[in-house]
Design a protein around this motif. Structure first.
Motif, PDB file in Angstrom:
ATOM      1  N   ALA A 125       0.826  -1.210   0.000  1.00  0.00           N
ATOM      2  CA  ALA A 125       0.000   0.000   0.000  1.00  0.00           C
ATOM      3  C   ALA A 125       0.858   1.257   0.000  1.00  0.00           C
ATOM      4  CB  ALA A 125      -0.926  -0.003   1.221  1.00  0.00           C
ATOM      5  N   ALA A 126       1.976   1.230   0.743  1.00  0.00           N
ATOM      6  CA  ALA A 126       2.878   2.381   0.778  1.00  0.00           C
ATOM      7  C   ALA A 126       3.482   2.637  -0.603  1.00  0.00           C
ATOM      8  CB  ALA A 126       3.981   2.158   1.809  1.00  0.00           C
ATOM      9  N   LEU A 127       3.911   1.569  -1.266  1.00  0.00           N
ATOM     10  CA  LEU A 127       4.504   1.702  -2.596  1.00  0.00           C
ATOM     11  C   LEU A 127       3.475   2.189  -3.613  1.00  0.00           C
ATOM     12  CD1 LEU A 127       6.652  -1.566  -2.618  1.00  0.00           C
ATOM     13  CD2 LEU A 127       7.499   0.783  -2.380  1.00  0.00           C
ATOM     14  N   VAL A 128       2.267   1.627  -3.534  1.00  0.00           N
ATOM     15  CA  VAL A 128       1.205   2.036  -4.461  1.00  0.00           C
ATOM     16  C   VAL A 128       0.808   3.490  -4.212  1.00  0.00           C
ATOM     17  CG1 VAL A 128      -1.202   1.669  -5.106  1.00  0.00           C
ATOM     18  CG2 VAL A 128       0.322  -0.296  -4.804  1.00  0.00           C
ATOM     19  N   GLY A 129       0.653   3.873  -2.933  1.00  0.00           N
ATOM     20  CA  GLY A 129       0.296   5.249  -2.608  1.00  0.00           C
ATOM     21  C   GLY A 129       1.334   6.239  -3.095  1.00  0.00           C
ATOM     22  N   ALA A 130       2.615   5.887  -2.916  1.00  0.00           N
ATOM     23  CA  ALA A 130       3.683   6.770  -3.380  1.00  0.00           C
ATOM     24  C   ALA A 130       3.680   6.867  -4.903  1.00  0.00           C
ATOM     25  CB  ALA A 130       5.029   6.246  -2.887  1.00  0.00           C
ATOM     26  N   ALA A 131       3.453   5.730  -5.573  1.00  0.00           N
ATOM     27  CA  ALA A 131       3.423   5.729  -7.039  1.00  0.00           C
ATOM     28  C   ALA A 131       2.268   6.574  -7.568  1.00  0.00           C
ATOM     29  CB  ALA A 131       3.309   4.298  -7.549  1.00  0.00           C
ATOM     30  N   ILE A 132       1.125   6.538  -6.873  1.00  0.00           N
ATOM     31  CA  ILE A 132      -0.025   7.356  -7.283  1.00  0.00           C
ATOM     32  C   ILE A 132       0.307   8.837  -7.139  1.00  0.00           C
ATOM     33  CG2 ILE A 132      -2.382   8.017  -6.663  1.00  0.00           C
ATOM     34  CD1 ILE A 132      -2.868   5.068  -5.962  1.00  0.00           C
ATOM     35  N   ASP A 133       0.954   9.204  -6.026  1.00  0.00           N
ATOM     36  CA  ASP A 133       1.350  10.602  -5.836  1.00  0.00           C
ATOM     37  C   ASP A 133       2.304  11.057  -6.938  1.00  0.00           C
ATOM     38  OD1 ASP A 133      -0.175  10.807  -3.582  1.00  0.00           O
ATOM     39  OD2 ASP A 133       1.495  10.739  -2.154  1.00  0.00           O
ATOM     40  N   LEU A 134       3.244  10.172  -7.287  1.00  0.00           N
ATOM     41  CA  LEU A 134       4.276  10.522  -8.267  1.00  0.00           C
ATOM     42  C   LEU A 134       3.801  10.401  -9.703  1.00  0.00           C
ATOM     43  CD1 LEU A 134       7.247   8.577  -6.639  1.00  0.00           C
ATOM     44  CD2 LEU A 134       7.003  11.060  -6.705  1.00  0.00           C
ATOM     45  N   ARG A 135       2.721   9.588  -9.881  1.00  0.00           N
ATOM     46  CA  ARG A 135       2.309   9.200 -11.229  1.00  0.00           C
ATOM     47  C   ARG A 135       3.478   8.535 -11.962  1.00  0.00           C
ATOM     48  NH1 ARG A 135       0.125  14.298 -10.360  1.00  0.00           N
ATOM     49  NH2 ARG A 135      -2.149  14.358 -10.240  1.00  0.00           N
ATOM     50  N   SER A 136       4.229   7.775 -11.200  1.00  0.00           N
ATOM     51  CA  SER A 136       5.412   7.104 -11.741  1.00  0.00           C
ATOM     52  C   SER A 136       5.794   5.959 -10.820  1.00  0.00           C
ATOM     53  CB  SER A 136       6.578   8.088 -11.848  1.00  0.00           C
ATOM     54  OG  SER A 136       7.795   7.419 -12.110  1.00  0.00           O
ATOM     55  N   VAL A 137       6.479   4.966 -11.374  1.00  0.00           N
ATOM     56  CA  VAL A 137       6.972   3.862 -10.558  1.00  0.00           C
ATOM     57  C   VAL A 137       8.497   3.822 -10.565  1.00  0.00           C
ATOM     58  CG1 VAL A 137       4.915   2.420 -10.794  1.00  0.00           C
ATOM     59  CG2 VAL A 137       6.738   2.273 -12.518  1.00  0.00           C
ATOM     60  N   SER A 138       9.129   4.938 -10.911  1.00  0.00           N
ATOM     61  CA  SER A 138      10.591   4.976 -10.905  1.00  0.00           C
ATOM     62  C   SER A 138      11.099   4.823  -9.475  1.00  0.00           C
ATOM     63  CB  SER A 138      11.097   6.287 -11.497  1.00  0.00           C
ATOM     64  OG  SER A 138      10.896   7.360 -10.601  1.00  0.00           O
ATOM     65  N   TRP A 139      12.136   3.999  -9.314  1.00  0.00           N
ATOM     66  CA  TRP A 139      12.649   3.730  -7.971  1.00  0.00           C
ATOM     67  C   TRP A 139      13.203   4.990  -7.327  1.00  0.00           C
ATOM     68  CZ3 TRP A 139      12.028   1.340  -3.874  1.00  0.00           C
ATOM     69  CH2 TRP A 139      13.019   1.234  -2.890  1.00  0.00           C
ATOM     70  N   LYS A 140      13.862   5.839  -8.100  1.00  0.00           N
ATOM     71  CA  LYS A 140      14.412   7.076  -7.542  1.00  0.00           C
ATOM     72  C   LYS A 140      13.295   7.965  -7.003  1.00  0.00           C
ATOM     73  CE  LYS A 140      17.483  10.956  -8.540  1.00  0.00           C
ATOM     74  NZ  LYS A 140      18.351  11.624  -9.561  1.00  0.00           N
ATOM     75  N   GLY A 141      12.207   8.037  -7.758  1.00  0.00           N
ATOM     76  CA  GLY A 141      11.072   8.838  -7.301  1.00  0.00           C
ATOM     77  C   GLY A 141      10.444   8.257  -6.049  1.00  0.00           C
ATOM     78  N   LEU A 142      10.281   6.917  -6.000  1.00  0.00           N
ATOM     79  CA  LEU A 142       9.710   6.275  -4.822  1.00  0.00           C
ATOM     80  C   LEU A 142      10.600   6.490  -3.600  1.00  0.00           C
ATOM     81  CD1 LEU A 142       8.482   2.897  -6.372  1.00  0.00           C
ATOM     82  CD2 LEU A 142       7.067   4.825  -5.635  1.00  0.00           C
TER      83      LEU A 142
END
Length: 290
Positions: free
Chosen positions: A62-79
């Motif tokens: 859920a933390a990873l998905v929530g962060a990806a939604i905020d970023l609109r990206s799944v890049s590891w650096k962004g996460l």
């Protein structure tokens, strides 16, 4: 063009949901599903994974998905940046060491907590001298809170069921979830890996990595108090008395203070690991029993 990433503030309603939904889920697991599985004859090993490992793993997801939604990206650096997992500075590591001592507890550990936190403040070149006194006062409060234990224990949220008592009796030193510990070194190794990834990773990435930054946007400097108290209330499913809640609130507030001050999730990961160390050491003692 893509719009800039947006992290939404988590005010009182969002905070209630972000903490309340996991709290209700864990309460359901420990006070209904767990006893039902036990009555049906399921092994403690299976019960442990269904009640603890699985929901904590889902919290990590859920933390990873929530962060990806905020970023609109799944890049590891962004996460990493969104979940505050960037490479820690020396000061962040100092706060992590201080928090570890505070959460582990004991004379020497508390001394380390005070000394290293003061070193962190000095390294930050803070001009708020009162913080040195506040940190010492916080440690003294933790060390003397037991004076109020008899009165606080009289306030009960629930009476531990037979399932509850039996479940928490299987963390050593003779067995772990029904598996004999003597000589079984794979058990503490397995426990350490699973709990580091799921328990520490799940809770810290969700609470301190995902939720805390959203709360900061709503509550500002007071966030660490609100977050720490809410984190303790989340654990009500395993806290029979008000004393249990107050005791966890003290460490929870310290944890969230450090997380907010450093803007890093790493101190929580390290400190939380030391706070849970007694469970691991109990398993190790069981392995070495003759």
């Amino acid at each position: 063009m893509q719009s800039a990433p947006v992290t939404k503030p988590a005010g009182w309603l969002a905070t209630t949901l972000l903490f309340g939904v996991p709290a209700v889920i864990f309460a359901f697991l420990f006070h209904w599903l767990g006893p039902e599985l036990w009555r049906q004859g399921n092994s403690w090993w299976r019960v442990f994974h269904l009640l603890v490992v699985l929901p904590l793993a889902l919290m990590l997801v859920a933390a990873l998905v929530g962060a990806a939604i905020d970023l609109r990206s799944v890049s590891w650096k962004g996460l990493q940046q969104r979940l505050r997992l960037s490479l820690p500075s020396v000061t962040v590591w100092l706060w992590a060491a201080a928090l570890s001592g505070f959460m582990y507890g004991g004379n020497w550990a508390d001394l380390v907590a005070v000394a290293v936190s003061w070193l962190a403040l000095w390294n930050e070149k803070t001009n708020k001298k009162w913080m040195y006194v506040a940190i010492l006062a916080g440690v003294l409060v933790k060390r003397n809170a037991a004076l109020f234990q008899p009165a606080l224990q009289s306030v009960r949220f629930f009476n531990p069921s037979a399932f509850y008592s039996e479940f928490f009796s299987h963390f050593g030193p003779h067995d772990f979830m029904g598996l004999p510990l003597q000589g079984a070194w794979w058990i503490p190794v397995y426990y350490a890996v699973v709990m580091l990834v799921c328990n520490i990773g799940g809770e810290e990435l969700w609470w301190r990595g995902y939720v805390l930054p959203r709360q900061e946007l709503a509550f500002g400097r007071a966030t660490w108090v609100i977050h720490g108290v809410a984190w303790s209330i989340f654990h009500l499913f395993m806290q029979p008395t008000l004393w249990d809640t107050i005791r966890m609130a003290i460490t929870g507030v310290a944890l969230s203070f450090v997380a907010q001050r450093t803007k890093s999730t790493w101190p929580g990961i390290v400190g939380h690991s030391f706070g849970n160390l007694p469970f691991f050491l109990s398993l190790v003692r069981g392995v070495t029993l003759q």
